[in-house]
Write an enzyme that holds these catalytic residues in place. Structure first.
Site, short mmCIF file in Angstrom:
data_model
loop_
_atom_site.label_atom_id
_atom_site.label_comp_id
_atom_site.label_asym_id
_atom_site.label_seq_id
_atom_site.Cartn_x
_atom_site.Cartn_y
_atom_site.Cartn_z
N GLY A 1 17.97 43.68 -22.85
CA GLY A 1 18.59 42.67 -22.82
C GLY A 1 17.87 41.21 -23.11
O GLY A 1 18.66 40.27 -21.98
N THR A 2 16.51 41.84 -23.46
CA THR A 2 16.26 39.72 -23.77
C THR A 2 16.75 39.36 -24.31
O THR A 2 17.04 38.09 -24.41
CB THR A 2 14.62 39.86 -23.51
OG1 THR A 2 14.13 40.13 -24.83
CG2 THR A 2 13.91 40.75 -22.71
N ASN A 3 17.02 39.80 -25.42
CA ASN A 3 18.27 39.38 -26.85
C ASN A 3 19.39 38.34 -25.88
O ASN A 3 19.84 37.68 -25.97
CB ASN A 3 18.37 40.01 -27.91
CG ASN A 3 17.19 39.74 -28.84
OD1 ASN A 3 16.50 38.65 -29.49
ND2 ASN A 3 16.41 41.25 -28.50
N MET B 1 21.37 51.20 -28.84
CA MET B 1 20.41 52.11 -29.97
C MET B 1 21.07 53.37 -29.97
O MET B 1 21.18 54.57 -30.03
CB MET B 1 19.45 53.00 -28.44
CG MET B 1 18.66 51.79 -27.79
SD MET B 1 17.47 51.22 -29.70
CE MET B 1 16.30 52.29 -29.80
N LEU C 1 27.31 53.25 -34.76
CA LEU C 1 28.53 52.81 -34.85
C LEU C 1 29.01 53.70 -36.11
O LEU C 1 28.69 53.56 -36.92
CB LEU C 1 28.91 51.09 -34.41
CG LEU C 1 28.76 50.81 -33.27
CD1 LEU C 1 28.61 49.20 -33.91
CD2 LEU C 1 29.46 51.14 -32.42
N ASN D 1 24.12 42.59 -36.34
CA ASN D 1 22.33 43.47 -35.27
C ASN D 1 21.60 42.60 -35.28
O ASN D 1 20.91 41.39 -36.92
CB ASN D 1 22.93 44.47 -35.87
CG ASN D 1 21.60 45.76 -35.15
OD1 ASN D 1 21.73 45.60 -33.96
ND2 ASN D 1 20.77 46.32 -35.94
N HIS E 1 17.39 43.11 -35.86
CA HIS E 1 16.42 44.56 -36.29
C HIS E 1 14.76 43.82 -36.04
O HIS E 1 14.53 42.95 -36.22
CB HIS E 1 16.57 45.10 -37.74
CG HIS E 1 15.85 46.11 -37.81
ND1 HIS E 1 15.87 47.31 -36.95
CD2 HIS E 1 14.52 46.56 -38.20
CE1 HIS E 1 15.00 47.99 -38.31
NE2 HIS E 1 14.12 47.50 -38.43
C1 GRF Z 1 14.36 44.28 -30.58
O1 GRF Z 1 13.38 43.99 -30.70
C2 GRF Z 1 15.91 44.54 -31.54
O2 GRF Z 1 15.31 43.72 -32.79
C3 GRF Z 1 16.12 45.66 -31.22
O3 GRF Z 1 15.95 46.10 -29.65
C4 GRF Z 1 15.18 44.87 -29.38
C5 GRF Z 1 15.63 44.82 -28.06
O4 GRF Z 1 15.21 44.49 -27.11
N1 GRF Z 1 17.12 45.87 -31.77
P1 GRF Z 1 16.04 43.56 -26.11
O5 GRF Z 1 16.46 44.48 -24.51
O6 GRF Z 1 17.29 42.49 -26.15
O7 GRF Z 1 14.56 43.14 -25.42
#
Ligand code: GRF
Length: 205
Positions: free
Chosen positions: A11-13, A89, A92, A106, A108
Site C-alpha cells: 500500500g505505498t501507492n 493482484m 476484474l 491502475n 503498472h
Molecule cells: C506497484 O509496483 C504497482 O505498480 C503494482 O503493484 C505494486 C503495488 O505496490 N501494480 P504498493 O502496494 O502500492 O506498495
C-alpha cells in the site's frame, strides 16, 4: 468525488494518494479501501488515515461473480465515482469493467505495452532494457491494456537488482499516480480511442 482504492499488499501507492488528498492536491475523498487479503499492510495505512476498510476475500464466495457482487454492493453504498487499483493482484471481470467503464485506474511498474503481468520489474531487468518505469492507465477488459494516462522514465543501472530498480520505480509511481488521479478528478482526461489527452487547467480545451 468519492474514490475507492483496491489493494492487496504494502500500500505505498495508497499512502501517496492519502497524502495527496490530505494536502489538498487531490480534491476528493478516499471513501473506501478494499483488500482481497486480510494481511495487506495497506489496511493498516487506511485505518491510520481514518478511512473505512473492507476485506473481501474470494475464498469466501462460490464464484467470482459473487465476490464482485459483494464489492459492487459496497461501492454503491458509498456512492463511489472512481476506483483506483493500487497493487490489487486480481483481474476484474468484463462485467465489472463495463459497469465502471473509464472509471477504473491502475498503476503498472513497467512502460506498457512492454512487460505486462505481475513481474513487470523483473521482466524488464532480465530483458536488458535501459529505460523502464511506471504506467498509469484506464482499466479495460484485457490485462494491463487500457488507454495510457501517464508514464515516467526510470533509467536502469548496470548494478541494479530487482529490488533497487523497484525502489526507484516506486518513487516515480508515488509521483505520477496521485497526479493522474488529480487530472481525473478535475475532469481533465479526454479519452479518444487509445489516446488520453490532458486538457488545459483553465479552459478544459
Ligand atoms: C506497484 O509496483 C504497482 O505498480 C503494482 O503493484 C505494486 C503495488 O505496490 N501494480 P504498493 O502496494 O502500492 O506498495
Amino acid at each position: 468525488m468519492k474514490i475507492a482504492v483496491f489493494c492487496s499488499g504494502r500500500g505505498t501507492n495508497l499512502q501517496a494518494i492519502i497524502e495527496a488528498v490530505k494536502c489538498g492536491e487531490i480534491k476528493a475523498e478516499i471513501a473506501l479501501v478494499i483488500s482481497d487479503n486480510r494481511d495487506a499492510y495497506a489496511l493498516v495505512r487506511a485505518k491510520e488515515a481514518g478511512i473505512e476498510t473492507l476485506v473481501i476475500e474470494p475464498k469466501d464466495f462460490p464464484t467470482r461473480k459473487d465476490f464482485e457482487k459483494e464489492i459492487i454492493k459496497h461501492l454503491e453504498r458509498k456512492k463511489i465515482d472512481l476506483i483506483c487499483l493500487a497493487g490489487f493482484m486480481r483481474m476484474l471481470s468484463p462485467d465489472f469493467v463495463q459497469r465502471y467503464r473509464n472509471r477504473i485506474l491502475n498503476i503498472h511498474p513497467a512502460l506498457l505495452p512492454s512487460f505486462k503481468g505481475t513481474q513487470g520489474v523483473k521482466d524488464a531487468l532480465e530483458y536488458g532494457v535501459k529505460i523502464t518505469g511506471p504506467t498509469v492507465h484506464f482499466v479495460d477488459e484485457k490485462v494491463d491494456h487500457g488507454p495510457i494516462i501517464l508514464q515516467a522514465a526510470v533509467e536502469v543501472r548496470d548494478d541494479d537488482t530487482e529490488e533497487t530498480l523497484a525502489e526507484r520505480i516506486h518513487q516515480e509511481e508515488h509521483r505520477i499516480y496521485p497526479q493522474a488521479i488529480k487530472l481525473f478528478v478535475e475532469g481533465r482526461l479526454k479519452i479518444e480511442g487509445r489516446r488520453v489527452k490532458i486538457l488545459n487547467e483553465t479552459n478544459n480545451k
